[in-house]
Design a protein around this motif. Structure first.
Motif, PDB file in Angstrom:
ATOM      1  N   VAL A 235       3.667  41.270  36.480  1.00  0.00           N
ATOM      2  CA  VAL A 235       2.357  40.928  36.421  1.00  0.00           C
ATOM      3  C   VAL A 235       2.113  39.679  37.371  1.00  0.00           C
ATOM      4  CG1 VAL A 235       0.372  39.795  35.133  1.00  0.00           C
ATOM      5  CG2 VAL A 235       2.033  41.349  34.163  1.00  0.00           C
ATOM      6  N   VAL A 236       1.404  39.696  38.340  1.00  0.00           N
ATOM      7  CA  VAL A 236       1.222  38.721  39.366  1.00  0.00           C
ATOM      8  C   VAL A 236      -0.131  38.182  39.412  1.00  0.00           C
ATOM      9  CG1 VAL A 236       1.098  40.397  41.153  1.00  0.00           C
ATOM     10  CG2 VAL A 236       1.891  38.092  42.014  1.00  0.00           C
ATOM     11  N   ASP A 237      -0.264  36.829  39.550  1.00  0.00           N
ATOM     12  CA  ASP A 237      -1.621  36.338  40.022  1.00  0.00           C
ATOM     13  C   ASP A 237      -1.929  36.435  41.378  1.00  0.00           C
ATOM     14  OD1 ASP A 237      -3.898  34.314  39.568  1.00  0.00           O
ATOM     15  OD2 ASP A 237      -2.586  32.887  40.927  1.00  0.00           O
ATOM     16  N   LEU A 238      -3.194  36.168  41.870  1.00  0.00           N
ATOM     17  CA  LEU A 238      -3.655  36.680  43.148  1.00  0.00           C
ATOM     18  C   LEU A 238      -3.807  35.339  43.982  1.00  0.00           C
ATOM     19  CD1 LEU A 238      -4.638  38.282  45.682  1.00  0.00           C
ATOM     20  CD2 LEU A 238      -6.790  38.182  44.461  1.00  0.00           C
ATOM     21  N   ASP A 239      -4.701  34.377  43.738  1.00  0.00           N
ATOM     22  CA  ASP A 239      -5.155  33.175  44.555  1.00  0.00           C
ATOM     23  C   ASP A 239      -4.009  32.126  44.296  1.00  0.00           C
ATOM     24  OD1 ASP A 239      -7.677  34.377  45.239  1.00  0.00           O
ATOM     25  OD2 ASP A 239      -8.515  33.611  43.686  1.00  0.00           O
ATOM     26  N   GLY A 240      -3.474  31.576  45.518  1.00  0.00           N
ATOM     27  CA  GLY A 240      -2.293  30.628  45.090  1.00  0.00           C
ATOM     28  C   GLY A 240      -0.949  31.388  44.950  1.00  0.00           C
ATOM     29  N   THR A 241      -1.002  32.635  44.625  1.00  0.00           N
ATOM     30  CA  THR A 241       0.291  32.940  44.349  1.00  0.00           C
ATOM     31  C   THR A 241       0.669  34.163  45.450  1.00  0.00           C
ATOM     32  OG1 THR A 241       0.123  32.674  41.897  1.00  0.00           O
ATOM     33  CG2 THR A 241       1.790  34.510  42.545  1.00  0.00           C
ATOM     34  N   LEU A 242      -0.241  34.845  45.622  1.00  0.00           N
ATOM     35  CA  LEU A 242      -0.126  36.001  46.879  1.00  0.00           C
ATOM     36  C   LEU A 242      -0.653  35.562  48.075  1.00  0.00           C
ATOM     37  CD1 LEU A 242      -0.771  39.285  45.044  1.00  0.00           C
ATOM     38  CD2 LEU A 242       1.386  38.244  45.689  1.00  0.00           C
ATOM     39  N   THR A 243      -1.157  34.279  48.206  1.00  0.00           N
ATOM     40  CA  THR A 243      -1.873  33.811  49.216  1.00  0.00           C
ATOM     41  C   THR A 243      -0.967  32.861  50.000  1.00  0.00           C
ATOM     42  OG1 THR A 243      -2.932  32.159  48.144  1.00  0.00           O
ATOM     43  CG2 THR A 243      -4.248  34.067  48.279  1.00  0.00           C
ATOM     44  N   LEU A 244      -1.301  32.293  51.213  1.00  0.00           N
ATOM     45  CA  LEU A 244      -0.428  31.453  51.849  1.00  0.00           C
ATOM     46  C   LEU A 244      -0.450  29.914  51.391  1.00  0.00           C
ATOM     47  CD1 LEU A 244      -1.726  32.061  55.612  1.00  0.00           C
ATOM     48  CD2 LEU A 244       0.383  32.764  54.883  1.00  0.00           C
ATOM     49  N   SER A 245      -1.385  29.646  50.642  1.00  0.00           N
ATOM     50  CA  SER A 245      -1.253  28.156  49.925  1.00  0.00           C
ATOM     51  C   SER A 245      -2.236  28.412  48.754  1.00  0.00           C
ATOM     52  CB  SER A 245      -1.698  27.281  51.014  1.00  0.00           C
ATOM     53  OG  SER A 245      -2.999  27.151  51.391  1.00  0.00           O
ATOM     54  N   ARG A 246      -2.480  27.137  48.296  1.00  0.00           N
ATOM     55  CA  ARG A 246      -3.457  27.043  47.059  1.00  0.00           C
ATOM     56  C   ARG A 246      -4.778  26.646  47.489  1.00  0.00           C
ATOM     57  NH1 ARG A 246      -3.046  24.034  42.724  1.00  0.00           N
ATOM     58  NH2 ARG A 246      -3.623  25.532  41.542  1.00  0.00           N
ATOM     59  N   ASN A 247      -5.058  26.571  48.690  1.00  0.00           N
ATOM     60  CA  ASN A 247      -6.215  26.355  49.201  1.00  0.00           C
ATOM     61  C   ASN A 247      -6.729  27.416  50.270  1.00  0.00           C
ATOM     62  OD1 ASN A 247      -4.747  25.589  51.210  1.00  0.00           O
ATOM     63  ND2 ASN A 247      -5.160  23.285  51.192  1.00  0.00           N
ATOM     64  N   THR A 248      -6.258  28.414  50.330  1.00  0.00           N
ATOM     65  CA  THR A 248      -6.607  29.491  51.232  1.00  0.00           C
ATOM     66  C   THR A 248      -6.736  30.785  50.398  1.00  0.00           C
ATOM     67  OG1 THR A 248      -6.306  30.674  53.131  1.00  0.00           O
ATOM     68  CG2 THR A 248      -4.503  30.044  52.004  1.00  0.00           C
ATOM     69  N   TYR A 249      -7.708  31.854  50.990  1.00  0.00           N
ATOM     70  CA  TYR A 249      -7.795  33.231  50.706  1.00  0.00           C
ATOM     71  C   TYR A 249      -6.948  34.105  51.457  1.00  0.00           C
ATOM     72  CZ  TYR A 249     -11.540  31.475  47.727  1.00  0.00           C
ATOM     73  OH  TYR A 249     -12.104  30.691  46.754  1.00  0.00           O
ATOM     74  N   GLU A 250      -6.235  33.708  52.485  1.00  0.00           N
ATOM     75  CA  GLU A 250      -5.505  34.408  53.283  1.00  0.00           C
ATOM     76  C   GLU A 250      -4.049  34.893  52.709  1.00  0.00           C
ATOM     77  OE1 GLU A 250      -3.705  34.678  58.028  1.00  0.00           O
ATOM     78  OE2 GLU A 250      -4.855  33.046  57.261  1.00  0.00           O
ATOM     79  N   LEU A 251      -4.054  36.217  52.436  1.00  0.00           N
ATOM     80  CA  LEU A 251      -2.888  36.632  52.019  1.00  0.00           C
ATOM     81  C   LEU A 251      -1.460  36.435  52.691  1.00  0.00           C
ATOM     82  CD1 LEU A 251      -4.309  40.225  50.729  1.00  0.00           C
ATOM     83  CD2 LEU A 251      -3.468  38.133  49.239  1.00  0.00           C
TER      84      LEU A 251
END
Length: 240
Positions: free
Chosen positions: A19-35
């Protein structure tokens, strides 16, 4: 190098679900939406090794399902645990009418509504305008609701349900002990699932998320998730 075939052979004693979170976990950092590319490749490795992958997000269900399709994931926890979509069917773990709550929150003047609220049912999201927005919103809605920040937005939902509630529900549905469910996240809204499952926090997670996890990765966000998958595929995670 990890031997994925050996891991797949041992799925009965290791992790069965991721089970994986999306924002901040699969993204480049905790302040971007870029995967993160590294995270996407790690997610594919986990899926190809035989893990059942579930996307767990604070986002609304429509948005979550759209992202999940492009990630190759079929199961989704949305609205911080209020909605669970499994095998094509959506289940509601929260209940109640949030319209009066929404009016009370907006009356504080401390936040702006998220555009996603038009499609959200129980977990409402707001963009803070004041430094003490969480405190003001919490005072406005009272004790019957949870108010917390994901780092991307302030979330308000009925008390008693979080991502951990949804993970526990999935454990029962899948017939899997919760210690065989690896949960990876980065923020306060992930604490519940990190405590219920075999929790792994990425390196730049909030203090609360790190405390709730059994393992804290060195790498931040997407790189931390890659490290988490390597730990899982090594057979070192999901121990009782």
């Amino acid at each position: 190098m990890y031997v994925f075939l050996n891991f797949e052979h041992r799925l009965g004693v290791g992790c069965k679900v991721l089970v994986v979170d999306l924002d901040g976990t699969l993204t480049l950092s905790r302040n971007t939406y870029e995967l993160s590319v590294e995270a996407l490749l790690a997610l594919r490795r986990a899926r190809d090794a035989g893990l059942r992958v579930v996307l767990a997000t604070a986002n609304g269900l429509d948005f979550a399902l759209t992202v999940a399709r492009y990630l190759g994931v079929r199961d989704v926890i949305a609205e911080n645990g209020c909605l669970v979509h499994v095998d094509g069917v959506t289940y509601e773990l929260c209940s109640g009418d949030m319209s009066a709550v929404d009016r009370a929150v907006l009356a504080t003047g401390a936040v702006e509504p998220s555009p996603q609220n038009k499609c959200r049912k129980y977990d409402l999201a707001y963009v803070p305008k004041a430094a003490n927005a969480v405190e003001l919103v919490r005072a406005a809605v009272g004790p019957g609701y949870v108010v917390e920040s994901s780092g991307y937005a302030i979330h308000v939902r009925p008390a008693g349900v979080d991502k951990g509630t949804a993970v526990r529900w999935l454990c029962e549905r899948f017939g899997v002990p919760c210690h065989q469910v690896a949960a990876v996240g980065d923020s306060d809204v992930d604490v519940g699932m990190l405590e219920v499952g075999w929790g792994i926090a990425v390196g730049n997670a909030t203090p609360a998320a790190k405390r709730a996890a059994r393992y804290v990765a060195e790498g931040p966000s997407g790189l931390g998730f890659k490290e988490a998958v390597e730990l899982i595929l090594s057979g070192e995670a999901c121990t009782p």
